[in-house]
Design a protein around this motif. Structure first.
Motif, PDB file in Angstrom:
ATOM      1  N   LEU A 169      37.438  81.050  61.741  1.00 12.07           N
ATOM      2  CA  LEU A 169      37.833  79.747  61.173  1.00 12.07           C
ATOM      3  C   LEU A 169      36.698  79.184  60.326  1.00 12.07           C
ATOM      4  O   LEU A 169      36.920  78.614  59.257  1.00 12.07           O
TER       5      LEU A 169
ATOM      6  N   GLY B 204      42.740  79.956  59.236  1.00 15.14           N
ATOM      7  CA  GLY B 204      41.885  78.796  59.022  1.00 15.14           C
ATOM      8  C   GLY B 204      42.338  77.882  57.884  1.00 15.14           C
ATOM      9  O   GLY B 204      42.596  76.682  58.103  1.00 15.14           O
TER      10      GLY B 204
ATOM     11  N   ALA C 157      45.668  76.179  58.584  1.00 16.32           N
ATOM     12  CA  ALA C 157      45.557  75.140  59.615  1.00 16.32           C
ATOM     13  C   ALA C 157      44.932  73.874  59.035  1.00 16.32           C
ATOM     14  O   ALA C 157      45.480  72.770  59.194  1.00 16.32           O
ATOM     15  N   GLU C 158      43.813  74.036  58.338  1.00 16.59           N
ATOM     16  CA  GLU C 158      43.116  72.855  57.822  1.00 16.59           C
ATOM     17  C   GLU C 158      43.964  72.105  56.799  1.00 16.59           C
ATOM     18  O   GLU C 158      44.121  70.887  56.872  1.00 16.59           O
TER      19      GLU C 158
ATOM     20  N   LEU D  47      46.905  70.337  58.560  1.00 15.37           N
ATOM     21  CA  LEU D  47      46.471  69.230  59.428  1.00 15.37           C
ATOM     22  C   LEU D  47      46.117  68.014  58.566  1.00 15.37           C
ATOM     23  O   LEU D  47      46.567  66.887  58.831  1.00 15.37           O
ATOM     24  N   ARG D  48      45.350  68.275  57.511  1.00 16.60           N
ATOM     25  CA  ARG D  48      44.923  67.155  56.650  1.00 16.60           C
ATOM     26  C   ARG D  48      46.101  66.574  55.868  1.00 16.60           C
ATOM     27  O   ARG D  48      46.214  65.362  55.684  1.00 16.60           O
TER      28      ARG D  48
END
Lengths: 179, 501
Positions: free
Chosen positions: B175, B446, B449-450, B453-454
């Motif tokens: 990640l 990674g 996901a980031e 999420l943001r």
């Protein structure tokens, strides 16, 4: 006979203890270096700019990951510490024996590193040609016949591959100072 | 409908189309067998060659490369332990040990049949369920995507090997590697330390080649006495019995069907793809198996799951593309481009306006699957000869191919320096018994996901939405169940047996 077996077994046990201790040291050094690096990166990530459009800035996600990584590094170090207590110091010559056992792996790695460094200067063809010949020699191509085969393979892979990519895939591999 | 099918068949079953498809399948298999040469690269290189072809011939040829590629990645995964493409990572877990145990022919034959059935099942699902599945895939918002990634990340728990802590550490390291370079939303550079080397980030494929190929090859030459005596990768008599492998695959109908359905669903989710499907299908097979302890040691169930899972994404990826004009992966985007070059508008009206082309594509999937089977079964004896080549030749040759693969990804010399560095890190991690698969999974997941999420929190700061949106809640629930099962499995494994007492 039983003495010979006993000696062999005690040598095996010694090697096993050395391997366990060496691995524990390996983990402690590797994870301690990484823990310091990740702690430094955690601080640096805090300096990354935040955004007025979103609650999470550019540094939030990496900071979460880095915080966990530091914790895991410490956990691994703590887990390995008992191995140091349970084992005696490395036997004399253990490091030397390990280096001798891994000599080919390190040799290949050094040759690969040299080729990587030489590619932008000499170009792909002239960097890969000596790598392929020397590496095959290092790994056992010693007879005249084997060396001739090694040279043919090296030429096909260096000049042949470059030509294939240039003419068929229209991708130019680095040509170095010969442009 | 019948008229459209017949019209599509008329366009597809011509000598030139069959010939270009056969060439496409062969090229796909060979290209994907080379570490670092991805299916996407093969498809991109094929695209300009199809401009002069009729639309269906062009798309069918590209589909043939696509399907051939999914199987080709298995060859180097099984024989060398190096995934030829990212979608063959999980194939190394069992196909490589099986080959090392003296059964490379069985590993390849199982992989070929599993790929064939995976393609077949996914094509059937594509035909039957394209519209409803596409509608579900499109309903996924940032919350659901993030939850899907969380669920996929729980796979790490079953890939960790002997130590859960080391496995989770490797996943987190993956990640972190993915965060180097420009941040996905604001473009702010992170952790580059003003080095040109890191300014563009660390490409996923460089990580994959470095971690698997370089470290695996260095491991191969650790025993100087055997290497310098000209020892081959696999010793002993090599047998290739395709029909016995077929029986073995058919004895695992549930595993085959489950893995293929995982592949179809993951393929239908835009942005996911063969690399995730391969790992997820393997994970589900391990959890569903009566003998999970055999996984990772050359278990046939593992080979069947990983190969049917990745091949099934080929049909799954076409679902949103055909039904809604949304590409499921980079390869599907290139296929879309090929259709658009020929003046065929891709979108919800595609199946209405160009039914003959769409049905022709469906039939091309079946034909390409059959061609892949024939090409692979006939050529595998040739590929198995790789195992007779001494390590002194294999190691430098594959290292050179890896360097070429890393460079050609972006035509950047700095990528080959990264390859060397990551190879070294991979080798150290291997020596210290860290599992490498979680790291690769972390690098893949990674950025997804980031970003999600943001994006989710940017849309609405209320984080409870992750738990209140139905699909997101189901996915998170599955993640919790998945972790609980993994912990139970680990506790059982580590419990002292009565005979040990």
């Amino acid at each position: 006979m039983s003495d010979a077996n006993h000696n062999a077994r005690s040598l095996d046990d010694r090697a096993h203890i050395d391997a366990k201790r060496a691995k524990a040291w390996g983990h402690i050094i590797f994870n301690a270096i990484l823990a310091l690096l990740f702690a430094f990166m955690f601080v640096r990530a805090g300096e990354l700019p935040s955004s007025m459009w979103e609650p999470m800035g550019a540094g939030t996600f990496p900071r979460i990951v880095l915080a966990f990584l530091v914790v895991f590094n410490v956990m691994i170090i703590i887990k390995e510490l008992p191995s140091l207590k349970q084992t005696s110091a490395l036997s004399q010559g253990a490091v030397r024996a390990w280096l001798i056992e891994h000599r080919l792996a390190f040799g290949v790695l050094i040759l690969f590193g040299l080729m990587t460094a030489a590619v932008p200067i000499l170009g792909f063809r002239w960097a890969s040609l000596p790598f392929l010949i020397v590496c095959q020699y290092l790994l056992g191509a010693r007879s005249t016949k084997a060396l001739v085969i090694a040279t043919v393979i090296a030429l096909a892979l260096s000049f042949g591959l470059e030509s294939l990519f240039r003419h068929v895939f229209t991708i130019s591999l680095p040509r170095g100072m010969w442009g | 409908m019948l008229e459209a099918i017949l019209l599509g068949a008329d366009q597809l079953f011509t000598f030139t189309t069959m010939l270009t498809m056969l060439v496409g399948v062969t090229v796909g298999v060979i290209a994907a067998a080379i570490p670092g040469f991805t299916i996407t690269m093969a498809i991109v290189l094929t695209l300009p060659l199809t401009f002069t072809m009729p639309p269906l011939q062009g798309v069918s040829t590209m589909l043939a490369v696509y399907i051939g590629g999914y199987t080709g990645g298995m060859i180097s995964a099984a024989l060398l332990g190096i995934p030829g493409t990212p979608s063959a990572v999980a194939t190394t877990f069992d196909a490589f040990p099986m080959a090392r145990n003296g059964e490379p022919g069985r590993a390849l034959a199982l992989g070929i049949w599993a790929s064939f059935f995976g393609t077949l099942i996914s094509t059937l699902v594509l035909i039957a369920a394209a519209p409803p599945l596409a509608l579900i895939a499109v309903k996924l918002g940032a919350w659901e995507y993030f939850s899907l990634v969380v669920f996929a990340l729980t796979i790490v728990a079953s890939l960790v090997g002997r130590s859960m802590v080391r496995g989770l550490f490797a996943g987190l390291l993956g990640l972190l590697i993915a965060t180097v370079g420009a941040d996905p939303l604001m473009g702010v550079t992170r952790f580059t330390f003003d080095l040109r080397l890191l300014s563009a980030g660390i490409p996923f494929l460089v990580v994959l080649i470095g971690i698997y190929a370089v470290s695996q090859l260095l491991k191969e030459v650790e025993n100087p006495d055997q290497v310098q005596k000209g020892r081959q990768l696999i010793t002993g008599r090599i047998e290739f019995r395709p029909f016995s492998a077929l029986r073995e695959v058919l004895k695992n109908p549930i595993n085959l069907l489950r893995s293929s359905m995982v592949g179809v669903f993951i393929g239908a989710v835009p942005g996911a793809g063969g690399s995730i499907a391969n790992l997820l299908a393997y994970d589900q097979a391990k959890r569903g198996s009566r003998h999970p302890e055999d996984f990772g040691k050359g278990c046939s169930e593992g080979v069947i799951a990983s190969e049917s899972g990745n091949s099934a994404t080929s049909g799954g990826g076409l679902i949103p593309m055909i039904a809604l004009g949304i590409p499921g992966s980079a390869v599907d985007a290139v296929l879309m481009a090929a259709l658009m070059v020929h003046g065929i508008g891709v979108g919800p009206r595609l199946i209405m306006d160009n039914a003959d082309t769409v049905y022709g594509m469906f039939m091309a999937m079946f034909v390409a699957g059959a061609m892949m089977l024939v090409v692979c079964l006939l050529s595998m004896r040739l590929f198995l000869k790789v195992t007779n080549i001494p390590k002194s030749v294999i190691v430098p040759v594959v290292l050179t191919c890896c360097l070429v693969g890393a460079f050609t990804l972006n035509n950047r010399v700095t990528d080959i320096y990264l390859l060397l560095g990551i190879g070294l890190v991979g080798y150290i991690m291997t020596k210290l018994d860290y599992p490498l698969a979680p790291l690769v999974l972390g690098v893949i997941l990674g950025p997804i996901a980031e970003t999600n999420l943001r994006r989710a929190l940017m849309t609405n700061e209320d984080w409870t939405l992750f738990f209140t949106r139905p699909i997101s809640a189901v996915l998170l629930g599955l993640a919790v169940i998945s972790i609980a099962l993994a912990i139970r499995y680990h506790l059982r494994q580590n419990r002292p047996r009565p005979e040990d007492a």
